[in-house]
Scaffold this motif. Structure first.
Motif, PDB file in Angstrom:
ATOM      1  N   HIS A 129      10.961   3.239   1.794  1.00  0.00           N
ATOM      2  CA  HIS A 129      10.070   4.261   1.235  1.00  0.00           C
ATOM      3  C   HIS A 129       9.271   3.730   0.028  1.00  0.00           C
ATOM      4  O   HIS A 129       8.066   3.979  -0.089  1.00  0.00           O
ATOM      5  CB  HIS A 129      10.944   5.462   0.840  1.00  0.00           C
ATOM      6  CG  HIS A 129      10.221   6.574   0.189  1.00  0.00           C
ATOM      7  ND1 HIS A 129       9.634   7.597   0.897  1.00  0.00           N
ATOM      8  CD2 HIS A 129       9.980   6.845  -1.117  1.00  0.00           C
ATOM      9  CE1 HIS A 129       9.068   8.451   0.058  1.00  0.00           C
ATOM     10  NE2 HIS A 129       9.266   8.018  -1.169  1.00  0.00           N
ATOM     11  N   HIS A 178       5.097   3.238  -0.634  1.00  0.00           N
ATOM     12  CA  HIS A 178       4.330   3.689  -1.812  1.00  0.00           C
ATOM     13  C   HIS A 178       3.518   2.527  -2.395  1.00  0.00           C
ATOM     14  O   HIS A 178       2.347   2.677  -2.735  1.00  0.00           O
ATOM     15  CB  HIS A 178       5.282   4.200  -2.904  1.00  0.00           C
ATOM     16  CG  HIS A 178       5.611   5.660  -2.808  1.00  0.00           C
ATOM     17  ND1 HIS A 178       4.658   6.646  -2.891  1.00  0.00           N
ATOM     18  CD2 HIS A 178       6.808   6.303  -2.675  1.00  0.00           C
ATOM     19  CE1 HIS A 178       5.239   7.842  -2.803  1.00  0.00           C
ATOM     20  NE2 HIS A 178       6.549   7.658  -2.658  1.00  0.00           N
ATOM     21  N   TYR A 237       6.391   1.932 -10.311  1.00  0.00           N
ATOM     22  CA  TYR A 237       6.700   2.897  -9.243  1.00  0.00           C
ATOM     23  C   TYR A 237       7.558   4.006  -9.849  1.00  0.00           C
ATOM     24  O   TYR A 237       8.703   3.757 -10.240  1.00  0.00           O
ATOM     25  CB  TYR A 237       7.431   2.151  -8.116  1.00  0.00           C
ATOM     26  CG  TYR A 237       8.108   3.016  -7.073  1.00  0.00           C
ATOM     27  CD1 TYR A 237       7.535   4.207  -6.623  1.00  0.00           C
ATOM     28  CD2 TYR A 237       9.324   2.633  -6.509  1.00  0.00           C
ATOM     29  CE1 TYR A 237       8.151   4.980  -5.664  1.00  0.00           C
ATOM     30  CE2 TYR A 237       9.951   3.397  -5.539  1.00  0.00           C
ATOM     31  CZ  TYR A 237       9.363   4.572  -5.124  1.00  0.00           C
ATOM     32  OH  TYR A 237       9.979   5.343  -4.177  1.00  0.00           O
ATOM     33  N   SER A 263       8.775   8.120  -9.548  1.00  0.00           N
ATOM     34  CA  SER A 263       8.828   9.334  -8.725  1.00  0.00           C
ATOM     35  C   SER A 263      10.055  10.128  -9.134  1.00  0.00           C
ATOM     36  O   SER A 263      10.646   9.873 -10.186  1.00  0.00           O
ATOM     37  CB  SER A 263       8.899   8.929  -7.251  1.00  0.00           C
ATOM     38  OG  SER A 263      10.101   8.211  -7.024  1.00  0.00           O
ATOM     39  N   ASP A 268       4.850  12.049  -1.463  1.00  0.00           N
ATOM     40  CA  ASP A 268       5.510  11.536  -0.261  1.00  0.00           C
ATOM     41  C   ASP A 268       4.651  11.926   0.930  1.00  0.00           C
ATOM     42  O   ASP A 268       4.289  13.107   1.073  1.00  0.00           O
ATOM     43  CB  ASP A 268       6.921  12.134  -0.131  1.00  0.00           C
ATOM     44  CG  ASP A 268       7.884  11.481  -1.115  1.00  0.00           C
ATOM     45  OD1 ASP A 268       7.492  10.508  -1.778  1.00  0.00           O
ATOM     46  OD2 ASP A 268       9.030  11.957  -1.213  1.00  0.00           O
TER      47      ASP A 268
END
Ligand code: FE2
Length: 326
Positions: A107, A111, A128, A130, A284
């Motif tokens: 995943h 991204h 990164y 999230s 997402d």
């Protein structure tokens, strides 16, 4: 090659279709847990309930039939077991029923790759950030990613969601907290960085205590300022260390305009180019899984069916080891 990408690692079920690197559709359906938070079983139920609808919409928007799909890419992890399993099982079912190639995608890698694509840059320093992840990454010569720094406890998005729930916000999410924080005043909160790593849980506890004495607006503002300043500090340290001249920020929290402006200012002062992809592709989304699946397929081929299993703790720096086995 036409790829269907399936994303189901957390509260979003999304499917996107890409023809090589051209995105044809991207349908996103997100479950909102309200103030009760995100209960894994309920996320999985949501994904099951909307799966057929999201798939139909993704095919219709791309104007293709399922027979035209060559490859089914699915998010393999990291993620929350119950919702993740829905996407993995459905991908396997579709691959078997329609005789398609199948590939499991990290995943975080998706991204990173979709953001590099939109920012038109190769091998930048990556931030990164999230709900569950906060990492600083670089691509090594072999094409795999190395983690230079990361959160040692919770992801920055979880920090915001947890605080929003603690102060009983109706929509307990970072975006609502960001709106509340606008115009707030600073109250002192702990600031903890360790080299290029971040620590957020002490900050969360302190913010929850501060919210008993100060206005929620002021504490929300201070929590965001402090965590963003910590994030900028570790990123700047990594930029100096790696001598990278380009920074790309990706992941759900990368959509935050205030953080974007802080990073932009920092980059401007240091002579670094700053890049961020469109919001739709920082959420997402299935299109990033389709695109990254296609990239990965070209290099490493498909995933054996027996290895198409959810890997809840699938770190981006385990890709080399796992693709070697798969
Ligand atoms: Fe994500």
């Amino acid at each position: 090659m036409i790829t269907l990408g399936i994303e189901s690692t957390a509260h979003t079920l999304s499917m996107g279709i890409a023809k090589d690197d051209k995105i044809l559709s991207n349908i996103i359906d997100t479950y909102s847990g309200g103030n009760e938070g995100l209960i894994p079983r309920k996320m999985a139920d949501h994904h099951t309930n909307v799966f057929a609808d999201v798939l139909t919409k993704a095919l219709n928007a791309a104007k293709i039939s399922i027979d035209q799909i060559d490859l089914i890419a699915f998010s393999q992890g990291p993620g929350i077991g119950a919702p993740l399993s829905i996407g993995v099982s459905a991908a396997k079912y579709l691959a078997l029923k329609y005789d398609k190639k199948i590939i499991g995608v990290n995943h975080g890698y998706a991204h990173v790759k979709i953001s590099e694509f939109f920012c038109k840059v190769k091998k930048p320093l990556i931030l990164y950030i999230s709900g569950g992840n906060s990492q600083i990454l670089i691509e090594n010569r072999d094409g795999f990613y190395q983690v230079l720094g990361e959160t040692l406890d919770i992801g920055i998005g979880n920090l915001f969601d947890s605080f929003a729930r603690a102060i009983k916000m109706e929509h307990a999410h970072g975006s609502a907290l960001s709106a509340l924080a606008e115009g707030g005043k600073y109250v002192e909160l702990p600031y903890t960085v360790k080299g290029m790593n971040l620590v957020f849980s002490g900050l969360l506890t302190a913010a929850e205590k501060a919210a008993q004495k100060h206005s929620h607006k002021d504490v929300a503002y201070s929590l965001m300022e402090t965590s963003f300043a910590m994030t900028c500090e570790v990123t700047e340290r990594a930029l100096f260390l790696t001598k990278k001249k380009h920074l790309v920020v990706c992941g759900g929290v990368a959509q935050n305009r205030h953080l974007q402006s802080m990073l932009k200012t920092m980059c401007h002062e240091d002579g670094i180019r700053f890049g961020v992809g469109p919001d739709e592709y920082n959420r997402d989304n299935g299109a990033m899984i389709a695109y990254a699946g296609w990239l990965q397929y070209k290099k490493y081929g498909q995933t054996k069916l027996e290895n198409c299993v959810p890997i809840t703790n699938y770190r981006i720096d385990r890709m080399k080891e796992l693709l070697g086995k798969f």
